[in-house]
Design a protein around this motif. Structure first.
Motif, mmCIF file in Angstrom:
data_model
loop_
_atom_site.group_PDB
_atom_site.id
_atom_site.type_symbol
_atom_site.label_atom_id
_atom_site.label_comp_id
_atom_site.label_asym_id
_atom_site.label_seq_id
_atom_site.Cartn_x
_atom_site.Cartn_y
_atom_site.Cartn_z
ATOM 1 N N LYS A 108 0.826 -1.208 0.000
ATOM 2 C CA LYS A 108 0.000 0.000 0.000
ATOM 3 C C LYS A 108 0.860 1.259 0.000
ATOM 4 O O LYS A 108 0.542 2.238 -0.672
ATOM 5 C CB LYS A 108 -0.941 0.008 1.205
ATOM 6 N N ASN A 109 1.948 1.224 0.744
ATOM 7 C CA ASN A 109 2.837 2.386 0.773
ATOM 8 C C ASN A 109 3.609 2.548 -0.532
ATOM 9 O O ASN A 109 3.915 3.671 -0.929
ATOM 10 C CB ASN A 109 3.792 2.318 1.961
ATOM 11 N N LYS A 111 2.376 2.012 -3.392
ATOM 12 C CA LYS A 111 1.398 2.713 -4.224
ATOM 13 C C LYS A 111 1.236 4.160 -3.778
ATOM 14 O O LYS A 111 1.259 5.086 -4.586
ATOM 15 C CB LYS A 111 0.031 2.024 -4.158
ATOM 16 N N GLU A 155 -7.794 -5.651 -3.834
ATOM 17 C CA GLU A 155 -7.650 -4.198 -3.801
ATOM 18 C C GLU A 155 -6.253 -3.764 -4.247
ATOM 19 O O GLU A 155 -6.093 -2.757 -4.933
ATOM 20 C CB GLU A 155 -7.921 -3.703 -2.374
ATOM 21 N N LEU A 156 -5.251 -4.548 -3.896
ATOM 22 C CA LEU A 156 -3.871 -4.225 -4.264
ATOM 23 C C LEU A 156 -3.592 -4.495 -5.743
ATOM 24 O O LEU A 156 -2.749 -3.847 -6.351
ATOM 25 C CB LEU A 156 -2.880 -5.007 -3.413
#
Length: 157
Positions: A108-109, A111, A155-156
């Motif tokens: 997530k980070n 992204k 989601e990723l």
């Protein structure tokens, strides 16, 4: 020099008294930072089981904010360094859910801080490898947890 097996080490440790064991553990913690952090988490995780995850996420967040992702070369080097740090922390915990949480946080980070916008193949391959690692870890979980984490994985992707 031949290194003894864990069974032999365990047998020898059983002969030591409490004070000798304490001194040995303190000596081991002085030997390397990894040993010290492992000992810290093992001692204090009884009080706060989420302590390890919170501290690693905090450390990675700080490193993400410090790193340079303006050009693709700097972004590639920073992403590789961050992945090495993540892998070092993952070795300290055998809990599959904790490992998944940390890898998801890392992805997530990647992204959020714009590492993937460069389209650099090394960064993209690093990201894809982390997603595959998440998939492998999810397959080891109970079905209920698998469903929850598969939504996060989608989601990723």
């Amino acid at each position: 020099m031949k290194i003894p097996s864990l069974v032999q080490i365990k047998k020898e440790l059983s002969y030591l008294n409490d004070q000798e064991l304490t001194n040995l553990i303190i000596d081991l913690s002085k030997f390397s930072r990894d040993n010290k952090s492992y000992l810290f988490f093992k001692l204090f995780e009884r009080d706060n089981p989420r302590l390890f995850v919170e501290m690693v996420q905090e450390e990675l967040e700080l490193d993400f904010s410090k790193s340079n992702s303006n050009n693709f070369h700097a972004a590639k080097k920073a992403a590789q360094a961050l992945r090495r740090k993540l892998n070092k922390h993952l070795k300290l915990k055998n809990d599959t859910t904790v490992q998944i949480e940390l890898i998801v946080f890392f992805c997530k980070n990647l992204k959020a801080y714009g590492y993937l916008r460069h389209g650099h193949p090394v960064i993209q391959n690093l990201y894809d490898a982390q997603l595959r690692k998440i998939q492998n870890l999810i397959s080891k979980l109970h079905e209920d947890l698998q469903y929850d984490y598969e939504a996060v994985l989608e989601e990723l992707m």
